[in-house]
Design an enzyme around this catalytic site. Structure first.
Site, PDB file in Angstrom:
ATOM      1  N   GLU A  33       0.915  -1.081   0.103  1.00  0.00           N
ATOM      2  CA  GLU A  33       0.131  -0.090  -0.069  1.00  0.00           C
ATOM      3  C   GLU A  33       1.026   1.343  -0.139  1.00  0.00           C
ATOM      4  OE1 GLU A  33      -3.080  -0.171  -0.398  1.00  0.00           O
ATOM      5  OE2 GLU A  33      -3.163  -2.418  -0.361  1.00  0.00           O
ATOM      6  N   CYS A  90      -1.799   9.381   4.310  1.00  0.00           N
ATOM      7  CA  CYS A  90      -1.656   8.900   2.874  1.00  0.00           C
ATOM      8  C   CYS A  90      -3.029   9.290   1.874  1.00  0.00           C
ATOM      9  CB  CYS A  90      -1.744   7.254   2.540  1.00  0.00           C
ATOM     10  SG  CYS A  90      -2.600   6.388   3.693  1.00  0.00           S
TER      11      CYS A  90
HETATM   12  P1  NAD Z   1       8.747   4.638   3.961  1.00  0.00           P
HETATM   13  O1  NAD Z   1       8.735   3.993   2.549  1.00  0.00           O
HETATM   14  O2  NAD Z   1      10.008   5.404   3.997  1.00  0.00           O
HETATM   15  O3  NAD Z   1       9.004   3.457   5.027  1.00  0.00           O
HETATM   16  C1  NAD Z   1       8.039   2.651   5.321  1.00  0.00           C
HETATM   17  C2  NAD Z   1       8.926   1.347   6.063  1.00  0.00           C
HETATM   18  O4  NAD Z   1       9.640   0.904   5.195  1.00  0.00           O
HETATM   19  C3  NAD Z   1       9.450   1.730   7.173  1.00  0.00           C
HETATM   20  O5  NAD Z   1       9.360   0.829   8.051  1.00  0.00           O
HETATM   21  C4  NAD Z   1      11.012   1.813   6.660  1.00  0.00           C
HETATM   22  O6  NAD Z   1      11.852   1.396   7.763  1.00  0.00           O
HETATM   23  C5  NAD Z   1      10.890   0.622   5.506  1.00  0.00           C
HETATM   24  N1  NAD Z   1      12.025   0.370   4.732  1.00  0.00           N
HETATM   25  C6  NAD Z   1      12.669   1.840   4.165  1.00  0.00           C
HETATM   26  N2  NAD Z   1      13.463   1.395   3.225  1.00  0.00           N
HETATM   27  C7  NAD Z   1      13.403   0.210   3.114  1.00  0.00           C
HETATM   28  C8  NAD Z   1      14.057  -0.864   1.981  1.00  0.00           C
HETATM   29  N3  NAD Z   1      14.968  -0.442   1.196  1.00  0.00           N
HETATM   30  N4  NAD Z   1      13.535  -2.037   2.207  1.00  0.00           N
HETATM   31  C9  NAD Z   1      12.575  -2.394   3.006  1.00  0.00           C
HETATM   32  N5  NAD Z   1      12.243  -1.818   4.122  1.00  0.00           N
HETATM   33  C10 NAD Z   1      12.556  -0.388   4.047  1.00  0.00           C
HETATM   34  O7  NAD Z   1       7.506   5.316   4.310  1.00  0.00           O
HETATM   35  P2  NAD Z   1       7.266   6.296   5.247  1.00  0.00           P
HETATM   36  O8  NAD Z   1       7.928   7.745   5.400  1.00  0.00           O
HETATM   37  O9  NAD Z   1       7.335   5.408   6.793  1.00  0.00           O
HETATM   38  O10 NAD Z   1       5.521   6.427   5.187  1.00  0.00           O
HETATM   39  C11 NAD Z   1       5.031   7.132   4.559  1.00  0.00           C
HETATM   40  C12 NAD Z   1       4.545   6.869   3.023  1.00  0.00           C
HETATM   41  O11 NAD Z   1       3.367   5.924   3.564  1.00  0.00           O
HETATM   42  C13 NAD Z   1       3.848   8.096   2.426  1.00  0.00           C
HETATM   43  O12 NAD Z   1       4.130   7.815   0.916  1.00  0.00           O
HETATM   44  C14 NAD Z   1       2.357   7.339   2.435  1.00  0.00           C
HETATM   45  O13 NAD Z   1       1.482   7.710   1.326  1.00  0.00           O
HETATM   46  C15 NAD Z   1       2.416   5.978   2.454  1.00  0.00           C
HETATM   47  N6  NAD Z   1       1.222   5.370   3.247  1.00  0.00           N
HETATM   48  C16 NAD Z   1       0.366   4.735   2.584  1.00  0.00           C
HETATM   49  C17 NAD Z   1      -0.805   4.052   3.164  1.00  0.00           C
HETATM   50  C18 NAD Z   1      -1.786   3.381   2.370  1.00  0.00           C
HETATM   51  O14 NAD Z   1      -2.601   2.783   2.991  1.00  0.00           O
HETATM   52  N7  NAD Z   1      -1.827   3.492   1.008  1.00  0.00           N
HETATM   53  C19 NAD Z   1      -1.103   4.221   4.174  1.00  0.00           C
HETATM   54  C20 NAD Z   1       0.127   5.079   5.154  1.00  0.00           C
HETATM   55  C21 NAD Z   1       1.144   5.661   4.611  1.00  0.00           C
END
Ligand code: NAD
Length: 703
Positions: free
Chosen positions: A464, A498
């Site tokens: 997501e 989001c």
């Molecule tokens: P992010 O992608 O930076 O991080 C999310 C998670 O991924 C964290 O736990 C992080 O440690 C991990 N991560 C980072 N790099 C990684 C890698 N290379 N491999 C595996 N894991 C890795 O996102 P964020 O800043 O925590 O959250 C914000 C984002 O989330 C926004 O883009 C928002 O739109 C999205 N979001 C989407 C929904 C939805 O339901 N569609 C809901 C909430 C947030």
């Protein structure tokens, strides 16, 4: 009673206008939607009885109040008049109020007898005024209304004028109690209008803030906490000097140990009954209910969520637990499919294996809870790898699962750096499912990893991702509602949902008015630390986020028209970004395309509703969308053509509820089925069929 106490202290009387029935529907429906006790009487006779009771209270305190009785019910008015006479009050000690153009006959009768009668009428704009009059007409002509009963139904005077009695069945919680037991109901939000609730939340936030030492958050593998060598602090976005937790980071060796043990234990956990696993989720829900204040405080301070949003986060986590418990019991059964003579077919699911849960920081409790609970309840073992910024919230959550009786070997808690351990785990041969919520960049990377690093199965990646969500304001929209809905969608939790609205598309001639009202609205939003209950806009999550958003704002200032920018008070030292709106945006500008995840709104102007839909869909994302319109045909068009994951009509575009608005997007916003919806759990399962030839030596057992 409270008012009377205050008036005694004040020493100067005030006028009190007593009404009944106004906004009865609104009060009733909102309470039902929120699962709160209904604050208005449900039966007409109780309302009438209460009106009379309060009439007497007001008249008894005639030295403190100047009562005004506003009604078109002759019985209610006559009761007030008679009681005033009984108390020996003069005809000038109170007044009667009626709507202009209504109840002319009895108005005249009261005036003739020397009573003060005030006629009232709406003044101001025509359309809202007409709306008001229509509502009043509907109220007064409702089947229960006195005006209809007397003038239209010709009910006999004895019945009409009978003494109203409270209906013993009329209780504020009757509706809540009447609902089907065992069915899913969303967890009610706290009612912050109650001072007890406010002081409880304030106390919880203060106590977390005042903790002498930061909480220790460490990886948990096979039930054992591991204090590792590397650590990072978890600081509060509202006050970077406030260190809430020392987060000990898992490294690759901890990950390896965790996956091995989870893979070994999978066989055992996958054989538990669905009843047992659903029971676990329901017990976790109860732990969250008991510790609700503690969770709220952690979300306020660690994620920078205003109180209401933090409470919503906990309530949503509880919803996921209850909903997935119910769903697992529905899905995880064996069913017969298309049975034929001599053949028995069964269809059933089995869990996939070790599941990697990677969560974001913006819903630090609900999102990890939902993904993790879904993995476990379907019989998978699971790793919870939370976002670095909100490791404390995630550790509280993981511990709630342990406290509720989750077998320690069924799951591991691995706080750590996404790029290191997240990426390592995603490639691991024993990880069969990756369930991720976060940015598009990481989500897409995980999808590629899943494809190129199979486990026993082809890895399933449920991702997501982001959004660039638009709200359309049609040219006939109810502007009060639209402006309020846009401000909340764009700037609630600093635009870090989001689902948040980051593009506003205005149709037709209202453009200038809307710009003016939204700009004024932005300037009036309270920017404060989330621990302060007045906070509407708080800080963004961290320094990197603040710098990125500020850079985007500075860039946009070069090519777009800056319409309004909130003022961040000088005394705030967190990662604050002023809520900002732009108009006059060149086509294809970054501010219309890229997800910023902050309090920034880009407004565009179009000529027709169809143009608005095209503009709204001009995005690589398709997560949420909103439409404010009063045109039934445009609403129908939008429902069909504005094909985002979650479309909201005449309301804010954030705040999806589990079960009611299953949540998730398409295009670059996600590949998974909707969280909190009926298709979600099947993604964690492998469907199987078994077919048995039951014909033996010419004999076929009966079906
Ligand atoms: P992010 O992608 O930076 O991080 C999310 C998670 O991924 C964290 O736990 C992080 O440690 C991990 N991560 C980072 N790099 C990684 C890698 N290379 N491999 C595996 N894991 C890795 O996102 P964020 O800043 O925590 O959250 C914000 C984002 O989330 C926004 O883009 C928002 O739109 C999205 N979001 C989407 C929904 C939805 O339901 N569609 C809901 C909430 C947030």
């Amino acid at each position: 009673e409270d008012l009377l106490i205050w008036l005694k202290q004040r020493g100067t009387p005030i006028a009190v206008r007593l009404v009944k029935g106004a906004y009865w529907d609104t009060e009733t429906v909102l309470a039902m939607q929120r699962d709160w006790p209904i604050p208005v009487w449900q039966s007409k006779q109780s309302s009438d009885a209460n009106f009379e009771k309060l009439s007497r209270t007001l008249l008894n305190n005639n030295d403190l109040v100047m009562p005004a009785f506003a009604s078109h019910n002759i019985r209610s008015l006559t009761h007030a008049v008679t009681y005033a006479e009984h108390l020996g009050l003069s005809k000038r000690d109170f007044e009667l109020q009626t709507l202009y153009g209504m109840g002319e006959e009895f108005k005249e009768a009261f005036v003739k007898r020397g009573y003060l009668v005030r006629e009232y009428a709406p003044v101001g704009e025509l359309i809202p005024g007409m709306g008001y009059l229509v509502r009043r007409l509907l109220e007064n002509t409702s089947n229960e209304g006195f005006v209809r009963k007397s003038l239209h139904d010709k009910t006999d005077p004895e019945t009409l004028l009978a003494i109203p009695e409270f209906d013993p069945a009329d209780s504020a919680v009757a509706y809540i109690e009447s609902r089907a037991k065992g069915a899913f109901h969303n967890e009610p939000l706290l009612d912050f209008s109650s001072s007890n609730v406010r002081s409880d939340v304030a106390a919880a936030v203060t106590s977390l803030r005042a903790k002498k030492k930061p909480t220790l958050v460490a990886p948990i593998v096979s039930g054992a906490e591991i204090v590792t060598e590397q650590e990072i602090p978890s600081v509060s976005p509202e006050d970077p000097e406030l260190n809430l937790a020392r987060v000990f980071l898992a490294d690759v060796s901890h990950c390896q140990a965790a996956v091995t043990d989870l893979n070994d234990y999978f066989g055992e956990w996958s054989k538990t009954s669905v009843k047992e696993r659903a029971g676990l989720l329901r017990r976790v829900a109860n732990v969250l209910r008991e510790k609700r204040l503690q969770f709220i405080a952690a979300a306020v301070l660690e994620a920078g969520k205003p109180w209401l949003e933090a409470d919503g986060d906990v309530a949503e986590a509880i919803d996921f637990l209850d909903y997935y418990a119910m769903e697992a019991e529905r899905i995880c059964i064996t069913v017969s499919t298309g049975n034929f003579p001599g053949e028995q077919n069964t269809y059933f699911y089995e869990p996939r294996g070790v599941t990697l849960v990677i969560s974001p920081w913006n819903f630090p409790i609900a999102i990890p809870c939902g993904m993790f609970a879904a993995a476990l309840v379907t019989g998978n073992t699971a790793i919870l790898k939370p976002a670095e910024q909100t490791s404390l919230c995630a550790s509280l959550l993981f511990n709630a699962f342990l406290e509720a009786g989750m077998p320690p070997r069924a799951a591991a808690f691995l706080p750590g750096i996404g790029e290191e351990i997240g990426s390592y785990l995603a490639k691991h041969e024993h990880i069969s499912t990756i369930v991720f919520t976060g940015s598009r960049q990481v989500g897409m990377e995980l999808i590629r990893t899943g494809a190129s690093h199979p486990s026993l199965h082809v890895k399933r990646v449920i991702a997501e991702m982001g959004g660039k969500n638009a709200i359309i304001i049609d040219d006939d929209a109810e502007l009060d509602e639209a402006v309020k809905g846009v401000l909340y969608s764009a700037f609630g939790f600093q635009g870090q949902k989001c689902s948040a609205c980051s593009r506003l598309i205005v149709v037709g001639e209202n453009y200038e008015r809307i710009l003016e009202r939204i700009s004024e609205g932005v300037r009036s939003l309270t920017i404060a630390a989330p621990s302060d209950p007045r906070c509407f806009v708080g800080p963004v999550i961290d320094e990197a986020a603040r710098d990125k958003i500020m850079r985007a704002i500075d860039n946009a200032k070069k090519d777009c028209v800056l319409l309004a920018e909130g003022d961040v008070p000088d005394n705030l030292n967190g990662y604050f970004v002023p809520p900002t709106i732009f108009a006059g945006i060149p086509k294809g500008h970054a501010i219309l395309r890229e997800e910023l995840f902050g309090p920034v709104l880009a407004i565009t102007h179009v000529a027709t509703f169809d143009d608005a839909i095209s503009a709204a869909l001009d995005s690589e994302y398709a997560l949420t969308g909103g439409v404010f319109s009063r045109s039934p045909s445009n609403i129908t068009t939008a429902a069909r053509a504005f094909n985002v994951g979650n479309l909201y009509i005449n309301r804010a575009c954030t705040g999806a509820l589990v079960g009611r608005q299953p949540f998730g997007g398409a295009r670059m916003s996600g590949v998974g089925s909707k969280a909190g919806g009926p298709d979600y759990l099947s993604q964690f399962l492998i469907p199987r069929t078994a077919t048995e030839n039951t014909m033996r030596r010419g004999f076929v057992p009966e079906l």
